[in-house]
Write an enzyme that holds these catalytic residues in place. Structure first.
Site, PDB file in Angstrom:
ATOM      1  CG  ASN A   1      -0.411  -4.386  -7.730  1.00  0.00           C
ATOM      2  OD1 ASN A   1       0.048  -4.675  -6.633  1.00  0.00           O
ATOM      3  ND2 ASN A   1      -0.874  -3.194  -8.019  1.00  0.00           N
TER       4      ASN A   1
ATOM      5  N   PRO B   1       0.565 -12.816   2.210  1.00  0.00           N
ATOM      6  CG  PRO B   1       1.629 -14.449   0.916  1.00  0.00           C
ATOM      7  CD  PRO B   1       1.220 -14.122   2.332  1.00  0.00           C
ATOM      8  CB  ALA B   2      -2.217 -11.118  -2.952  1.00  0.00           C
TER       9      ALA B   2
ATOM     10  N   GLY C   1      -3.494  -2.417  -0.713  1.00  0.00           N
ATOM     11  CA  GLY C   1      -4.598  -3.093  -1.389  1.00  0.00           C
ATOM     12  C   GLY C   1      -5.722  -2.113  -1.629  1.00  0.00           C
ATOM     13  CB  SER C   2      -9.192  -2.684  -2.570  1.00  0.00           C
ATOM     14  OG  SER C   2      -9.582  -3.546  -1.536  1.00  0.00           O
TER      15      SER C   2
ATOM     16  CD  GLU D   1       1.585   3.244   0.952  1.00  0.00           C
ATOM     17  OE1 GLU D   1       1.150   3.898  -0.017  1.00  0.00           O
ATOM     18  OE2 GLU D   1       2.465   3.662   1.711  1.00  0.00           O
ATOM     19  CG  LEU D   2      -5.841   2.279   1.432  1.00  0.00           C
ATOM     20  CD1 LEU D   2      -6.970   2.882   2.232  1.00  0.00           C
ATOM     21  CD2 LEU D   2      -5.683   0.799   1.731  1.00  0.00           C
TER      22      LEU D   2
ATOM     23  CB  CYS E   1      -1.885   1.502  -6.658  1.00  0.00           C
ATOM     24  SG  CYS E   1      -0.161   1.537  -6.245  1.00  0.00           S
TER      25      CYS E   1
ATOM     26  CD  GLU F   1       4.632   0.567   1.891  1.00  0.00           C
ATOM     27  OE1 GLU F   1       4.578   0.362   0.667  1.00  0.00           O
ATOM     28  OE2 GLU F   1       4.275  -0.268   2.739  1.00  0.00           O
TER      29      GLU F   1
HETATM   30  P1  NAD Z   1      -7.458  -6.330  -2.078  1.00  0.00           P
HETATM   31  O1  NAD Z   1      -7.712  -5.249  -1.108  1.00  0.00           O
HETATM   32  O2  NAD Z   1      -8.596  -7.121  -2.534  1.00  0.00           O
HETATM   33  O3  NAD Z   1      -6.413  -7.362  -1.465  1.00  0.00           O
HETATM   34  C1  NAD Z   1      -5.208  -6.945  -0.886  1.00  0.00           C
HETATM   35  C2  NAD Z   1      -4.846  -7.894   0.246  1.00  0.00           C
HETATM   36  O4  NAD Z   1      -5.848  -7.829   1.239  1.00  0.00           O
HETATM   37  C3  NAD Z   1      -4.761  -9.361  -0.179  1.00  0.00           C
HETATM   38  O5  NAD Z   1      -3.709  -9.978   0.515  1.00  0.00           O
HETATM   39  C4  NAD Z   1      -6.090  -9.918   0.265  1.00  0.00           C
HETATM   40  O6  NAD Z   1      -6.055 -11.299   0.549  1.00  0.00           O
HETATM   41  C5  NAD Z   1      -6.297  -9.131   1.544  1.00  0.00           C
HETATM   42  N1  NAD Z   1      -7.705  -9.069   1.953  1.00  0.00           N
HETATM   43  C6  NAD Z   1      -8.811  -9.068   1.172  1.00  0.00           C
HETATM   44  N2  NAD Z   1      -9.930  -9.031   1.943  1.00  0.00           N
HETATM   45  C7  NAD Z   1      -9.492  -8.980   3.240  1.00  0.00           C
HETATM   46  C8  NAD Z   1     -10.158  -8.938   4.507  1.00  0.00           C
HETATM   47  N3  NAD Z   1     -11.487  -8.923   4.617  1.00  0.00           N
HETATM   48  N4  NAD Z   1      -9.408  -8.924   5.616  1.00  0.00           N
HETATM   49  C9  NAD Z   1      -8.074  -8.924   5.533  1.00  0.00           C
HETATM   50  N5  NAD Z   1      -7.384  -8.986   4.383  1.00  0.00           N
HETATM   51  C10 NAD Z   1      -8.086  -9.001   3.249  1.00  0.00           C
HETATM   52  O7  NAD Z   1      -6.685  -5.641  -3.267  1.00  0.00           O
HETATM   53  P2  NAD Z   1      -6.052  -6.363  -4.561  1.00  0.00           P
HETATM   54  O8  NAD Z   1      -7.127  -6.725  -5.496  1.00  0.00           O
HETATM   55  O9  NAD Z   1      -5.147  -7.440  -4.154  1.00  0.00           O
HETATM   56  O10 NAD Z   1      -5.155  -5.154  -5.119  1.00  0.00           O
HETATM   57  C11 NAD Z   1      -5.655  -4.157  -5.929  1.00  0.00           C
HETATM   58  C12 NAD Z   1      -5.842  -2.887  -5.142  1.00  0.00           C
HETATM   59  O11 NAD Z   1      -4.679  -2.533  -4.410  1.00  0.00           O
HETATM   60  C13 NAD Z   1      -6.106  -1.703  -6.039  1.00  0.00           C
HETATM   61  O12 NAD Z   1      -7.129  -0.918  -5.512  1.00  0.00           O
HETATM   62  C14 NAD Z   1      -4.802  -0.936  -6.036  1.00  0.00           C
HETATM   63  O13 NAD Z   1      -4.920   0.404  -6.332  1.00  0.00           O
HETATM   64  C15 NAD Z   1      -4.307  -1.195  -4.669  1.00  0.00           C
HETATM   65  N6  NAD Z   1      -2.861  -1.045  -4.609  1.00  0.00           N
HETATM   66  C16 NAD Z   1      -2.382   0.011  -3.923  1.00  0.00           C
HETATM   67  C17 NAD Z   1      -1.017   0.213  -3.848  1.00  0.00           C
HETATM   68  C18 NAD Z   1      -0.486   1.377  -3.077  1.00  0.00           C
HETATM   69  O14 NAD Z   1       0.688   1.397  -2.784  1.00  0.00           O
HETATM   70  N7  NAD Z   1      -1.292   2.328  -2.712  1.00  0.00           N
HETATM   71  C19 NAD Z   1      -0.145  -0.664  -4.471  1.00  0.00           C
HETATM   72  C20 NAD Z   1      -0.676  -1.751  -5.172  1.00  0.00           C
HETATM   73  C21 NAD Z   1      -2.056  -1.932  -5.218  1.00  0.00           C
END
Ligand code: NAD
Length: 493
Positions: free
Chosen positions: A159, A183-184, A238-239, A260-261, A294, A472
């Site tokens: 995002n 990266p994603a 991420g999530s 950071e979830l 997020c 961060e």
């Molecule tokens: P995601 O967790 O699906 O993916 C994030 C990253 O993790 C990606 O690079 C993905 O490839 C990697 N990933 C996925 N599965 C994995 C695994 N099994 N092992 C290792 N890496 C893996 O999240 P998303 O859909 O990319 O992002 C959305 C989520 O991120 C939302 O829940 C949002 O709230 C959160 N987010 C949090 C912040 C924060 O600072 N807290 C900032 C931005 C987004």
């Protein structure tokens, strides 16, 4: 949607390992897709564990010489990298818009925002102070010094394809760590361009390495870092389910973690609030990046005495938002990241309607009228939201603002905290006693008080509860990449 750049060579299509741009060892490729249409417009390596291992080898080999440089030298590198990001800002913004779907004006904002972390940590690098500790026995000197943790693995979301990775790499390098990054899968191009600029800024080989991978290959790729005892820290945005998985899987090597979830931010408007300011704050917090942040308010609580007036003012502003292709200058909301994201928004809105919500504006997918694909969703306000709805407990991650009516302060604080998450919370009030009471009771790492735009490189950003741990930005952001070493010298009496 075209991608016209002043410097087309910023679009990279290889991993960067040990100072070299390389294919995945398997030769596999993975598509980068247009968020609006889902059509492939570029591709990058589909890496596997062996590529991640090569990146970790390079980062490990580079660690001693990078940490031994003076903090000033590392800061100078970060300053050159910052200058390169700023100088190539327009190209970076175009890459962000193209792969993530954020309107160009917002993408330019993200470049400035991400660059600000690089500048900040260039400044902080030279201030990683320790302590002299008064010795309690004669003949001793006691001190605490800060040292880099070692090789850091960074895993980032789609995002904010530039800001999220910049605010991990910059403090890591400032602290003297070396980095491997993934990266994603939706947005690898921005990260690769950033690494290219780091290379141009003179970063020594092996200090920063990046591998790209598809969703399918990602678990095995990252798992190689989780199992590797040389990787001393995982920094992840991420999530929450993936964050928990990373915490579990890195337990065997007891890595330091910054997670950071996900969030489920409440936005509370009390009856003494400045309503216009509250609407403006909600517009900034909720509709930035199409609601895909997020810290986006997910639940908007409005006190009953002002509910109707607030809803009217909000609907007027939301209905006026211009939805359009990310590259169009006047677009304010671009496409969602992919088809899955739009389907989730549709599911949440349908579920809310089934549980008694009313559509005050929006509430549907958009098509035609200059839109170049199926992944657009109308900015939406829902009235009469309640806790039976999926959007009460799950992040919608889209341009939907559900309004919950409340009467009592204690009730709304209880409701706001009734979530496993605790990343951001916002509230509007002009009563100073209420402000301090509510601010101290909300369970959240970040709180906006009469303010919808809270992020800053100077501020500590991070969550509590299942939104993770670590911070961060700010001076705390550097500490997350260092450990404290205690030195005790005796025989001095
Ligand atoms: P995601 O967790 O699906 O993916 C994030 C990253 O993790 C990606 O690079 C993905 O490839 C990697 N990933 C996925 N599965 C994995 C695994 N099994 N092992 C290792 N890496 C893996 O999240 P998303 O859909 O990319 O992002 C959305 C989520 O991120 C939302 O829940 C949002 O709230 C959160 N987010 C949090 C912040 C924060 O600072 N807290 C900032 C931005 C987004």
């Amino acid at each position: 949607m075209s991608l016209t750049l002043t410097r087309p060579e910023l679009v990279r299509s290889h991993n960067f390992i040990a100072g070299l741009w390389r294919d995945a060892l398997s030769g596999g490729r993975h598509p980068v897709s247009d968020p609006a249409t889902g059509a492939e417009f570029a591709n990058v390596p589909d890496s596997a564990a062996a590529d991640a291992q090569a990146a970790a080898d390079a980062a490990h080999a580079a660690f001693d010489s990078w940490r031994d440089r003076t903090a000033r030298e590392r800061a100078q590198f970060l300053k050159r990298w910052h200058a390169a990001i700023v100088a190539n800002g327009e190209d970076l913004a175009r890459i962000i818009s193209r792969e993530q779907g954020k309107p160009l004006a917002e993408a330019r904002g993200e470049v400035a925002y991400g660059a600000s972390y690089v500048e900040w940590f260039a400044e902080e690098a030279v201030r990683a102070y320790g302590d002299m500790i008064p010795a309690l026995m004669p003949g001793k000197r006691m001190m605490a010094v800060k040292e880099p943790v070692g090789v850091v693995a960074a895993v980032t979301p789609w995002n904010f394809p530039l800001a999220m990775i910049a605010r991990k790499i910059a403090p890591a390098l400032a602290a003297g760590c070396t980095v491997v990054a993934k990266p994603a899968e939706d947005t690898p191009l921005t990260a690769l361009a950033l690494v290219r600029l780091a290379e141009e800024a003179g970063l020594p080989a092996g200090v920063l390495n990046i591998v790209t991978a598809s969703r399918g290959q990602t678990p095995a790729t990252v798992a190689s870092w989780l199992a590797d005892p040389r990787v001393r820290k995982i920094t992840f945005t991420g999530s929450t389910p993936v964050g928990k998985y990373l915490a579990r899987e890195s337990a065997d090597t007891l890595k330091k973690l910054s997670l950071e979830l996900g969030g489920n931010a409440p936005f509370i408007v009390f009856d003494d609030a400045d309503l216009d300011a509250a609407v403006t704050g909600l517009m900034a917090a909720k509709f930035r990046n199409g609601g895909q942040t997020c810290v986006c308010p997910n639940r908007v609580y409005v006190q009953s005495g002002i509910y109707d007036a607030f809803a009217r003012k909000l609907v007027e502003r939301v209905a006026a938002l211009r939805v359009g292709p990310a590259t169009r200058d006047d677009s304010q909301i671009g496409p969602m990241i992919n088809a899955r994201a739009v389907e989730k928004i549709e599911r949440h809105v349908e579920d809310a309607l089934a549980h008694g919500a009313t559509v005050l504006t929006g509430g549907r997918r958009l098509s035609g009228d200059g839109l170049d694909g199926p992944n657009y969703y109308a900015p939406t306000v829902l009235g009469d939201a309640n806790r039976e709805m999926a959007l009460f407990s799950e992040e919608t991650f889209g341009p939907v603002a559900p309004l919950f009516k409340f009467d009592d302060d204690a009730d709304v604080i209880r409701e706001a905290n009734d979530t496993p998450f605790g990343l951001a919370a916002y509230f509007y009030s002009t009563d100073v006693r209420r402000i301090w009471r509510v601010a101290s009771r909300l369970e959240s790492g970040v709180i906006g008080i009469n303010e919808g735009a809270v992020s800053s490189e100077a501020a500590p950003f991070g969550g509590v509860k299942e939104s993770g741990y670590g911070r961060e930005g700010s001076r705390y952001g550097l500490d997350d990449y260092m450990h404290v070493k205690y030195l005790c010298q005796g025989g001095l009496a």
